[in-house]
Design an enzyme around this catalytic site. Sequence first.
Site, mmCIF file in Angstrom:
data_model
loop_
_atom_site.group_PDB
_atom_site.id
_atom_site.type_symbol
_atom_site.label_atom_id
_atom_site.label_comp_id
_atom_site.label_asym_id
_atom_site.label_seq_id
_atom_site.Cartn_x
_atom_site.Cartn_y
_atom_site.Cartn_z
ATOM 1 N N SER A 60 61.760 126.882 -71.748
ATOM 2 C CA SER A 60 61.484 127.262 -73.140
ATOM 3 C C SER A 60 61.174 126.027 -73.973
ATOM 4 O O SER A 60 61.988 125.556 -74.764
ATOM 5 C CB SER A 60 62.688 128.009 -73.706
ATOM 6 O OG SER A 60 62.888 129.201 -72.999
ATOM 7 N N GLY A 107 59.300 125.607 -76.409
ATOM 8 C CA GLY A 107 59.298 125.829 -77.867
ATOM 9 C C GLY A 107 60.659 125.525 -78.470
ATOM 10 O O GLY A 107 60.764 124.915 -79.540
ATOM 11 N N ASP A 108 61.701 125.953 -77.807
ATOM 12 C CA ASP A 108 63.054 125.652 -78.261
ATOM 13 C C ASP A 108 63.404 124.188 -78.023
ATOM 14 O O ASP A 108 63.971 123.523 -78.895
ATOM 15 C CB ASP A 108 64.070 126.504 -77.473
ATOM 16 C CG ASP A 108 64.176 127.915 -78.004
ATOM 17 O OD1 ASP A 108 64.741 128.091 -79.092
ATOM 18 O OD2 ASP A 108 63.681 128.839 -77.341
ATOM 19 N N ILE A 109 63.113 123.701 -76.827
ATOM 20 C CA ILE A 109 63.588 122.369 -76.443
ATOM 21 C C ILE A 109 62.953 121.276 -77.296
ATOM 22 O O ILE A 109 63.641 120.367 -77.767
ATOM 23 C CB ILE A 109 63.353 122.127 -74.933
ATOM 24 C CG1 ILE A 109 64.307 123.015 -74.140
ATOM 25 C CG2 ILE A 109 63.538 120.658 -74.569
ATOM 26 C CD1 ILE A 109 64.015 123.082 -72.658
ATOM 27 N N GLY A 149 64.545 121.230 -80.581
ATOM 28 C CA GLY A 149 65.850 120.567 -80.483
ATOM 29 C C GLY A 149 65.714 119.053 -80.498
ATOM 30 O O GLY A 149 66.469 118.352 -81.183
#
Lengths: 395, 395
Positions: B165, B167-169, B172
Amino acid sequence: MRQALEGIKVLDLTRVLAGPYATMVMADLGADVIKIEAPGIGDDSRQFGPYVGDESAYFMSLNRNKRSITLNLKEEKAKEIFQEMVKKADVVVENYRPGTMEKLGLGYEELKKINPGIIYAACSGFGHSGPYSKRAAYDAVVQGMGGIMSITGEKGGRPTRVGPSIGDITAGLFSAIGILAALHYRNQTGIGQKVDVAMLDCQVAILENAIARYVVTGVVPKPAGNRHTSITPFEPFETADGEVMIAAGNDALWEKLCEALGKEEWIQDERFQTNPLRTKHVEELVPMIQEITRTKTTAEWLKILDQAGVPNGPINTIDKVIEDPQVLAREMIVEVEHPVAGKLKMAGTPIKMSETQGGVRAPAPLLGQHTEEILKELLGYSDEEIEDLKKENIF
Amino acid sequence: MRQALEGIKVLDLTRVLAGPYATMVMADLGADVIKIEAPGIGDDSRQFGPYVGDESAYFMSLNRNKRSITLNLKEEKAKEIFQEMVKKADVVVENYRPGTMEKLGLGYEELKKINPGIIYAACSGFGHSGPYSKRAAYDAVVQGMGGIMSITGEKGGRPTRVGPSIGDITAGLFSAIGILAALHYRNQTGIGQKVDVAMLDCQVAILENAIARYVVTGVVPKPAGNRHTSITPFEPFETADGEVMIAAGNDALWEKLCEALGKEEWIQDERFQTNPLRTKHVEELVPMIQEITRTKTTAEWLKILDQAGVPNGPINTIDKVIEDPQVLAREMIVEVEHPVAGKLKMAGTPIKMSETQGGVRAPAPLLGQHTEEILKELLGYSDEEIEDLKKENIF
């Protein structure tokens, strides 16, 4: 408005992508990034297309906000100048193959003698330790070795490379984090250190749940196509003119989706009442949804699904991305005026700060554009001394 | 050895992936991350498989080194406790949909009244401004909207989701960078601020040269398969038992490759003398190379190409990644002993620091495992007061 990293001096020996990405992030946040390049050649990526006139758009995108000085680091005199600069700097960043800086006599152990507070960041393919340390890597090599390719691609298909060079970019991001953490430590203690980031390590660090899935179940993860492996429906569906991503992450969203599709009766359907059931019956469910999504255009579905509160989105190509209203509202596409190449659009900074907003303040430098300026400003050289250095081919 | 972020207190309201990834990076660097979870439920990802016993391996991988306190933030008393904690903290991180913290009366504007030095990081799908701000996003949605899918996949194939993922990482990682930059600014000035990072923005920021290619040439980039679009040979080749990635990034490496393949005569071949020529004749060249690579196993080719100095690597599946000698030498797979789940392997930290090496010091917390400890240590609560709070269902 002040910038978060204003006053931080970064000596940037990096080339192409991973290192320059790290220093770009720092420059966007206000650091004074001084790019040190080989005379006549410079960063290899100055030769990478596409070009605007004679200037590389690739290079210009990654090197905005930086200044450029040329130094022929094979010459003793140039090494001395570099060492003088290290005394005045906070950070040195390089992405040579491990051992290169030591061969020049400019490795961390040497530099910390000159400036014990210096933060020395090395970004390499495999890192400064371990059996592969001295091997060369490219993004494609670490994407292959690091496992991300093995879990990207069509279901049942072959391992697939991620389009952007994620091996380089994540190494750049982790390098920036390491440098900033070291800077915090130095702010407290006065002590500098070496930060060693490997592209391969970063690939392992972003595998997300794939490691957990493998070590717990013993099943080797494979490419899974575009659908979520355990949430349904959660994938792109065909429309009359393209695709729409639908992400119904829980039962409440599933009910909203049924209503948006005009299929309230599916809410009661025993096959689809819970997410595990929908996932079990995915082979039946997807064609049923697709039959409906195909009847309208993507634009129509985006509107309908938005109104229904179902997470959704188009699969944008780059031309659409750079015109997207949200992307524009967030200033994620900026236009920079370059003295030679003219106007060029590029990505903005995704870090939005209420007190110290960063961004693109200056175009990428021409090769050696700031050599004299930096020699005067940082080291106090006179015009005469600079003239002498020029004659000696030091820069 | 001290840790780089030792002494930094992070109040962590995040769930699932983007936010927890940011706070994991900070915890790995030594920050004291206090995860504030809803009583009885906690971070949604505690319910995500795979499980070891009753514990989520997904959750455990992302939440090592953190402590957990439960607080029912819908109760006034719990809000007061949170505000007391904010007075003692350096950083607050949340990844709610924009507006949620304001509804609780705990938005940045409120919190900075309590602690002007607080750094408030909000990580959301679309960010805290712009027309899509209030919409929900998932990784799949921003991968679709942000363009990365449109340039990932087989040549001529459909847009393909990146396996992890991303997009999330990446959100972050950019959040961690923003927080650390804000911390540096606060170290200089005492002034805190809000850091607003959107998953969609981060996707735009990692498109690499795709934006430049489009804005300069007007040609919309498409999935390009596994080969480099402008360097040849630079792609995986079939072997007797799998594939090997070969990355001959320049003419010197091409010559070494010809020798390694036992085809010195290709060095003189007019079709292949320069990289542009090799790229022009790629359709002829790839099958010629493949004919030879198919005659030996991947392991044999790795050895031959290493000896020849040609950048290369296997396409590793996850089982191979976690046993790779370099990955192990760099401590990129660590085994953590969890009090309930036992031993679990997970990714280590890719930031290697000479003075303040971070890493995994503690397993992920059980839900509310540290509630009493934190109430006593941070706020000086007595056993009696804690008993009263328990009766009132505050935690």
